[in-house]
Scaffold this motif. Structure first.
Motif, short mmCIF file in Angstrom:
data_model
loop_
_atom_site.label_atom_id
_atom_site.label_comp_id
_atom_site.label_asym_id
_atom_site.label_seq_id
_atom_site.Cartn_x
_atom_site.Cartn_y
_atom_site.Cartn_z
N PHE A 93 0.81 -1.21 0.00
CA PHE A 93 0.00 0.00 0.00
C PHE A 93 0.85 1.26 0.00
O PHE A 93 1.92 1.31 0.60
N GLU A 94 0.31 2.29 -0.66
CA GLU A 94 0.86 3.63 -0.55
C GLU A 94 0.41 4.21 0.80
O GLU A 94 -0.42 3.62 1.50
N ASP A 95 0.92 5.40 1.14
CA ASP A 95 0.53 6.03 2.41
C ASP A 95 -0.97 6.33 2.47
O ASP A 95 -1.55 6.34 3.55
N ASP A 96 -1.58 6.58 1.31
CA ASP A 96 -3.02 6.86 1.30
C ASP A 96 -3.86 5.58 1.19
O ASP A 96 -5.06 5.63 0.95
N LEU A 97 -3.20 4.41 1.37
CA LEU A 97 -3.82 3.08 1.32
C LEU A 97 -4.26 2.64 -0.08
O LEU A 97 -4.96 1.65 -0.22
N SER A 98 -3.85 3.38 -1.11
CA SER A 98 -4.07 2.88 -2.47
C SER A 98 -3.08 1.74 -2.73
O SER A 98 -1.97 1.74 -2.19
N ILE A 99 -3.48 0.78 -3.54
CA ILE A 99 -2.64 -0.39 -3.80
C ILE A 99 -1.53 -0.03 -4.78
O ILE A 99 -1.79 0.50 -5.86
N LYS A 100 -0.29 -0.33 -4.39
CA LYS A 100 0.82 -0.05 -5.32
C LYS A 100 1.39 -1.32 -5.93
O LYS A 100 2.17 -1.26 -6.88
N GLY A 101 1.01 -2.49 -5.42
CA GLY A 101 1.49 -3.73 -6.01
C GLY A 101 0.94 -4.94 -5.28
O GLY A 101 0.59 -4.85 -4.09
N THR A 102 0.85 -6.07 -5.99
CA THR A 102 0.42 -7.33 -5.38
C THR A 102 1.33 -8.46 -5.85
O THR A 102 1.87 -8.42 -6.96
N ILE A 103 1.47 -9.48 -5.00
CA ILE A 103 2.23 -10.68 -5.36
C ILE A 103 1.44 -11.90 -4.88
O ILE A 103 0.97 -11.93 -3.74
N THR A 104 1.31 -12.89 -5.76
CA THR A 104 0.73 -14.17 -5.37
C THR A 104 1.69 -15.28 -5.81
O THR A 104 2.41 -15.13 -6.80
N SER A 105 1.70 -16.38 -5.08
CA SER A 105 2.50 -17.54 -5.46
C SER A 105 1.92 -18.78 -4.79
O SER A 105 1.13 -18.68 -3.85
N GLU A 106 2.35 -19.95 -5.28
CA GLU A 106 1.86 -21.20 -4.72
C GLU A 106 2.59 -21.58 -3.43
O GLU A 106 2.09 -22.38 -2.64
N TYR A 107 3.77 -21.00 -3.23
CA TYR A 107 4.60 -21.39 -2.09
C TYR A 107 5.48 -20.20 -1.70
O TYR A 107 5.91 -19.43 -2.55
N ALA A 108 5.72 -20.06 -0.40
CA ALA A 108 6.60 -18.98 0.06
C ALA A 108 7.26 -19.34 1.37
O ALA A 108 6.75 -20.16 2.14
N ILE A 109 8.42 -18.73 1.60
CA ILE A 109 9.15 -18.89 2.86
C ILE A 109 9.49 -17.50 3.38
O ILE A 109 10.06 -16.69 2.66
N GLU A 110 9.13 -17.24 4.63
CA GLU A 110 9.51 -15.98 5.28
C GLU A 110 10.65 -16.27 6.24
O GLU A 110 10.49 -17.04 7.19
N LYS A 111 11.82 -15.68 5.96
CA LYS A 111 13.00 -15.90 6.79
C LYS A 111 13.12 -14.77 7.80
O LYS A 111 13.37 -13.62 7.44
N ASP A 112 12.92 -15.13 9.07
CA ASP A 112 12.84 -14.12 10.13
C ASP A 112 14.13 -13.33 10.31
O ASP A 112 14.12 -12.10 10.34
N LYS A 113 15.26 -14.04 10.45
CA LYS A 113 16.52 -13.34 10.72
C LYS A 113 16.99 -12.52 9.54
O LYS A 113 17.56 -11.44 9.70
N GLU A 114 16.75 -13.02 8.33
CA GLU A 114 17.17 -12.30 7.12
C GLU A 114 16.19 -11.20 6.74
O GLU A 114 16.48 -10.39 5.87
N ASN A 115 15.01 -11.17 7.39
CA ASN A 115 13.98 -10.17 7.08
C ASN A 115 13.64 -10.21 5.58
O ASN A 115 13.66 -9.21 4.88
N MET A 116 13.29 -11.42 5.12
CA MET A 116 13.12 -11.66 3.70
C MET A 116 11.99 -12.65 3.46
O MET A 116 11.76 -13.56 4.26
N ILE A 117 11.24 -12.47 2.37
CA ILE A 117 10.23 -13.44 1.95
C ILE A 117 10.59 -13.92 0.55
O ILE A 117 10.81 -13.11 -0.35
N GLU A 118 10.64 -15.23 0.38
CA GLU A 118 10.90 -15.83 -0.93
C GLU A 118 9.60 -16.43 -1.47
O GLU A 118 9.01 -17.29 -0.84
N PHE A 119 9.19 -15.96 -2.64
CA PHE A 119 8.01 -16.49 -3.31
C PHE A 119 8.46 -17.47 -4.39
O PHE A 119 9.36 -17.16 -5.17
N HIS A 120 7.83 -18.64 -4.44
CA HIS A 120 8.20 -19.67 -5.42
C HIS A 120 6.94 -20.28 -6.04
O HIS A 120 5.88 -20.28 -5.44
#
Length: 198
Positions: A93-120
Motif C-alpha cells: 500500500f501507498e501512504d493513502d492506502l491505495s494499492i501499489k502492487g500485489t504478489i501471489t505464489s503457490e509457495y513462500a518462505i519468510e526468513k525471520d533473521k534475514e527479514n526476507m520473503i521468498e516467493f516460489h
C-alpha cells in the motif's frame, strides 16, 4: 522323565502361552518406540496457523497485507522461518492506502533473521500501472524494500508487449523495474514501421 503324553500336553498348553508372552513383549517394545517418536515430535517447537492474515505497518501506517491458508513456523533451527505451502498473497500500500502492487505464489518462505520473503512456484506480481510480472521466483528484501529475481522472468505490459529476461529487480511498487538480458515481443503499427499511407 517326561512321557510322550505329558510332553504333548505341555506343548498344547504352555507353548501357546509362551508365544503370546513373546508377542506381547514385542508389541510393548514397538509401542515404546512409537511413544518415543511421538514425544520427540511433540517437543519440536513447530506451530501451524490456518487462515493467516497479517498486517505490516511502519510508523502506524499500513504498508502491506499478507494472507495465506496455512503457515508452518519452524523455530527449531538456527535460522527460524515460516513456510506457506498452500499459497500466499501480499498487497503493498501507498501512504493513502491505495494499492501499489500485489504478489501471489503457490509457495513462500519468510526468513525471520534475514527479514526476507521468498516467493516460489507460479509467482504473479502486478503493479499499479497494470503490468504483470511472471516467474518461478521473486524475493522480497523487507529491509531494503526491494524485489528481485535471478530466474527467467516475463513482464506483460498494458499495451500487450512482452519482455523476457533472466533477472529482475524493482522496489515494492514494482515500478520502475529493470530486467536483465531482455528480449521481447512488441506490437508495431504500420505508422511505426514507417509505412506509407495510400
Amino acid at each position: 522323565m517326561m512321557t510322550y503324553s505329558q510332553a504333548k500336553k505341555f506343548s498344547h498348553l504352555y507353548l501357546p502361552a509362551l508365544f503370546i508372552c513373546m508377542l506381547l513383549a514385542s508389541c510393548e517394545n514397538s509401542l515404546n518406540d512409537i511413544k518415543k517418536i511421538q514425544s520427540a515430535e511433540a517437543d519440536k517447537p513447530i506451530s501451524r496457523s490456518t487462515d493467516v492474515d497479517i498486517i505490516y505497518s511502519d510508523s502506524a501506517k499500513v504498508k502491506a497485507h499478507l494472507t495465506a491458508p496455512l503457515e508452518i513456523d519452524h523455530d527449531d533451527v538456527a535460522k527460524p522461518y515460516k513456510e506457506m505451502s498452500h499459497g500466499v498473497k501480499i498487497v503493498f500500500f501507498e501512504d493513502d492506502l491505495s494499492i501499489k502492487g500485489t504478489i501471489t505464489s503457490e509457495y513462500a518462505i519468510e526468513k525471520d533473521k534475514e527479514n526476507m520473503i521468498e516467493f516460489h512456484k507460479n509467482v504473479v506480481a502486478k503493479n499499479a500501472q497494470g503490468e504483470t510480472f511472471k516467474s518461478d521466483e521473486l524475493i522480497y528484501d523487507e529491509t531494503n524494500k526491494k524485489l528481485y529475481s535471478n530466474k527467467p522472468v516475463q513482464i506483460i505490459m498494458t499495451n500487450g508487449n512482452i519482455m523476457n529476461g533472466t533477472g529482475f529487480n524493482s522496489n515494492e511498487s514494482l515500478y520502475p523495474w529493470h530486467i536483465d538480458q531482455s528480449t521481447g515481443v512488441f506490437h508495431v503499427t504500420e505508422n511505426q514501421q514507417g509505412g506509407v499511407n495510400p
